[in-house]
Design an enzyme around this catalytic site. Structure first.
Site, PDB file in Angstrom:
ATOM      1  N   ASN A 155      -3.531  38.485  47.882  1.00  0.00           N
ATOM      2  CA  ASN A 155      -2.485  37.742  48.609  1.00  0.00           C
ATOM      3  C   ASN A 155      -1.388  38.631  49.188  1.00  0.00           C
ATOM      4  OD1 ASN A 155      -1.680  38.205  45.911  1.00  0.00           O
ATOM      5  ND2 ASN A 155      -0.253  36.505  45.973  1.00  0.00           N
ATOM      6  N   GLY A 171      -3.715  38.487  39.066  1.00  0.00           N
ATOM      7  CA  GLY A 171      -4.784  37.628  39.578  1.00  0.00           C
ATOM      8  C   GLY A 171      -4.870  36.335  38.794  1.00  0.00           C
ATOM      9  N   SER A 172      -6.080  35.794  38.673  1.00  0.00           N
ATOM     10  CA  SER A 172      -6.224  34.465  38.076  1.00  0.00           C
ATOM     11  C   SER A 172      -6.273  34.510  36.556  1.00  0.00           C
ATOM     12  CB  SER A 172      -7.494  33.789  38.593  1.00  0.00           C
ATOM     13  OG  SER A 172      -8.620  34.387  37.976  1.00  0.00           O
ATOM     14  N   THR A 175      -9.873  35.156  35.199  1.00  0.00           N
ATOM     15  CA  THR A 175     -10.271  36.573  35.176  1.00  0.00           C
ATOM     16  C   THR A 175      -9.561  37.303  34.040  1.00  0.00           C
ATOM     17  OG1 THR A 175     -10.555  36.470  37.562  1.00  0.00           O
ATOM     18  CG2 THR A 175     -10.472  38.660  36.594  1.00  0.00           C
ATOM     19  N   ALA A 176      -8.300  36.948  33.806  1.00  0.00           N
ATOM     20  CA  ALA A 176      -7.522  37.598  32.746  1.00  0.00           C
ATOM     21  C   ALA A 176      -8.147  37.357  31.370  1.00  0.00           C
ATOM     22  CB  ALA A 176      -6.094  37.093  32.766  1.00  0.00           C
ATOM     23  N   GLU A 192      -0.402  39.594  35.074  1.00  0.00           N
ATOM     24  CA  GLU A 192       0.477  38.725  35.854  1.00  0.00           C
ATOM     25  C   GLU A 192      -0.412  37.700  36.543  1.00  0.00           C
ATOM     26  OE1 GLU A 192       2.239  36.716  38.317  1.00  0.00           O
ATOM     27  OE2 GLU A 192       2.143  38.466  39.629  1.00  0.00           O
ATOM     28  N   CYS A 248       2.075  33.891  44.082  1.00  0.00           N
ATOM     29  CA  CYS A 248       2.083  33.284  42.740  1.00  0.00           C
ATOM     30  C   CYS A 248       3.431  32.640  42.427  1.00  0.00           C
ATOM     31  CB  CYS A 248       1.726  34.325  41.679  1.00  0.00           C
ATOM     32  SG  CYS A 248       2.739  35.791  41.788  1.00  0.00           S
ATOM     33  N   GLU A 290       6.932  43.594  33.958  1.00  0.00           N
ATOM     34  CA  GLU A 290       7.062  44.866  34.653  1.00  0.00           C
ATOM     35  C   GLU A 290       8.381  44.845  35.411  1.00  0.00           C
ATOM     36  OE1 GLU A 290       3.347  46.364  36.426  1.00  0.00           O
ATOM     37  OE2 GLU A 290       2.208  45.333  34.882  1.00  0.00           O
TER      38      GLU A 290
END
Length: 489
Positions: free
Chosen positions: A157, A233-234, A237-238, A255, A289, A470
């Site tokens: 994105n 990302g999503s 996936t995390a 994140e 996001c 972060e």
């Protein structure tokens, strides 16, 4: 693939150990504004990741032993080089991602430059702790050292913006990196690689391996010599990253998604609130996001807000991203557009009302963009809190507006999703602003504004929106190992 035009396809190569390396197989990447294939991205896997990790490992001893000042000077030089090519980077980001040229010029690329400058500066100002225990005749102090090879996985994105947000602190702290950008938006990362040598980044310090998450990303996450993974990302996936990295006890910074509320009290200044809330809903096609996708409006001003907000949304011009007067570009892919449209269909099937946008207003596109992945800013109302449109991250130019009565009620409803990334609160009452901000389960709360970022401060989410933070101090802590040393004298 057959090309609509005769222009040659752009072919990207992996950047490993300071050299561009061709790959044996490639993935097609589309221009979202035309629907044509315009670029071929390496479909890397285990072998390529192996070579990149080895290069990063080999470069680590020399890079980590440089002083922070030497690394800082190199980061500043890289920032200057990207800034010098700002227009070329902005054009590439817009074409590759579908975002408007205006957004790429004013947000994405300037922020990528700022990321390098910011960490080049902040890394010079970190101090370690020291305590004394006179009764024991001891002094304790801490020292911080880089961790090693950092695996950095960034999304589609805000491609260069979010990649540099990881690379800058990782290398500023003395780590070497293997980065994997999204296979859908790899061009600006590849362009950045061309500037690394000129900036003075030694070979192997920054390696970029292009490819899909399931292949290249997985190989990176599973590699025993990559002790640390930073991923944006999503949530899905995390979860996989967490499972795959568990046997190696890796350090993770994740994140993830958001389902961010805006809470608008009846004393809000609507002249500020309406344009800003439209921006927080539709900026970058809603593919941020931090975008607002649930708008809670106090009942007293609900109908006025709705009328003015829909009028504002209709002002947003959708069309060719390279046209500087356009506000909404193309969504990232055909599949993603389909997914976002399906959310609107589901809302309608549940009895919600679509006030403007998808399926309600005609979408007029220029001749060259008929096959592109476009969608109008869409406002949905009369939608239940438990509806998927109020619970799941849509990640498109779609927002839901609902009414509320009391402060207590709206806090509860705002917190009733699995995510907790960002929230906005609109009110002229300073006491209320603080009360509500404290009780929202959200890593970031903006009041009477949106997306005003001080990079010194922690960035990240609660609940399913991620793990870790972060920012200046937080990134430094994540990208270094701390050691406590005790000296008895």
């Amino acid at each position: 693939p057959t090309m609509a035009h005769s222009e040659a396809l752009l072919v990207l190569e992996n950047f490993i150990g300071g050299k561009f390396v061709p790959c044996s197989s490639y993935i097609d990447s589309y221009n979202p504004a035309t629907g044509d294939v315009y670029c071929r991205v390496p479909d890397s896997g285990k072998e390529e990741v192996e070579a990149a990790v080895k290069a990063a490992k080999d470069a680590f001893p020399i890079w980590s032993s440089k002083s922070p000042l030497e690394r800082s000077q190199i980061l500043n030089k890289l920032a200057d080089l990207i800034e010098h090519d700002l227009e070329a980077f902005a054009q590439a980001e817009s074409k590759d991602q579908g975002k408007t040229i205006t957004f790429a010029r004013t947000v994405d690329i300037p922020r990528a430059v700022h990321n390098f400058r910011f960490f080049a500066s902040s890394v010079l100002h970190h101090v370690t702790e020291c305590t004394e225990m006179p009764t024991m005749g001891c002094v304790h102090y801490t020292s911080r050292a880089p961790v090693g090879v950092a695996g950095l996985i960034s999304p589609w994105n805000l491609p260069l913006y979010l990649l540099t947000w990881k690379i800058a602190p990782a290398i500023a702290c003395g780590n070497t990196v293997v980065a994997k950008p999204s296979e859908m938006t790899s061009v600006t990362a590849w362009m950045m690689c061309k500037l690394l040598e000129k900036a003075g980044v030694p070979p192997g310090v920054v390696n970029v391996v292009f490819g899909r998450g399931a292949k290249a990303g997985e190989a990176l996450v599973c590699h025993p010599d990559v002790p640390l993974i930073s991923f944006t990302g999503s949530t899905l996936t995390a979860q996989r990253i967490t499972e795959k990295s568990a046997p190696h006890c890796k350090r993770l910074s994740l994140e993830l998604g958001g389902k961010n509320p805006a809470i608008i009290f009846d004393d809000a200044d609507l002249s500020q609130c309406i344009p800003t809330t439209a921006r927080s809903s539709f900026a970058n096609q809603g593919e941020i996001c931090l975008c607002t996708s649930r708008i809670f409006v106090q009942r007293g001003i609900y109908s006025e807000f709705l009328k003015r907000f829909v009028a504002e949304a209709k002002k947003w011009k959708t069309g060719n991203p390279s046209d500087p007067t356009v506000d909404v570009g193309a969504l990232i892919s055909k599949e993603h557009l389909e997914k976002v449209r399906n959310y609107v269909k589901k809302a309608q099937a549940e009895g919600a009302r679509v006030l403007c946008g998808e399926g309600v207003d005609p979408l007029a596109l220029p001749p060259g963009n008929q096959k592109g992945y476009f969608m109008l800013p869409t406002v949905i109302t009369e939608v239940k809190d438990e509806s998927c449109c109020m619970q799941e991250e849509i990640f498109g130019p779609v927002t839901c507006v609902v009414a509320f009565d009391t402060e207590e009620e709206v806090i509860k409803r705002a917190n009733s999703v699995k995510y907790g990334l960002a929230a906005t609160v609109w009110s002229g009452n300073v006491g209320r602003v603080h009360r509500v901000a404290h009780r929202l389960q959200s890593g970031l709360v903006w009041t009477n504004c949106w997306l005003v970022r001080d990079l010194n401060l922690p960035f990240g989410g609660m609940k399913a929106s991620g793990i870790g933070r972060e920012g200046a101090k937080d990134s430094y802590e994540f990208f270094t190992e701390v050691k406590t040393i005790t000296i008895k004298h």
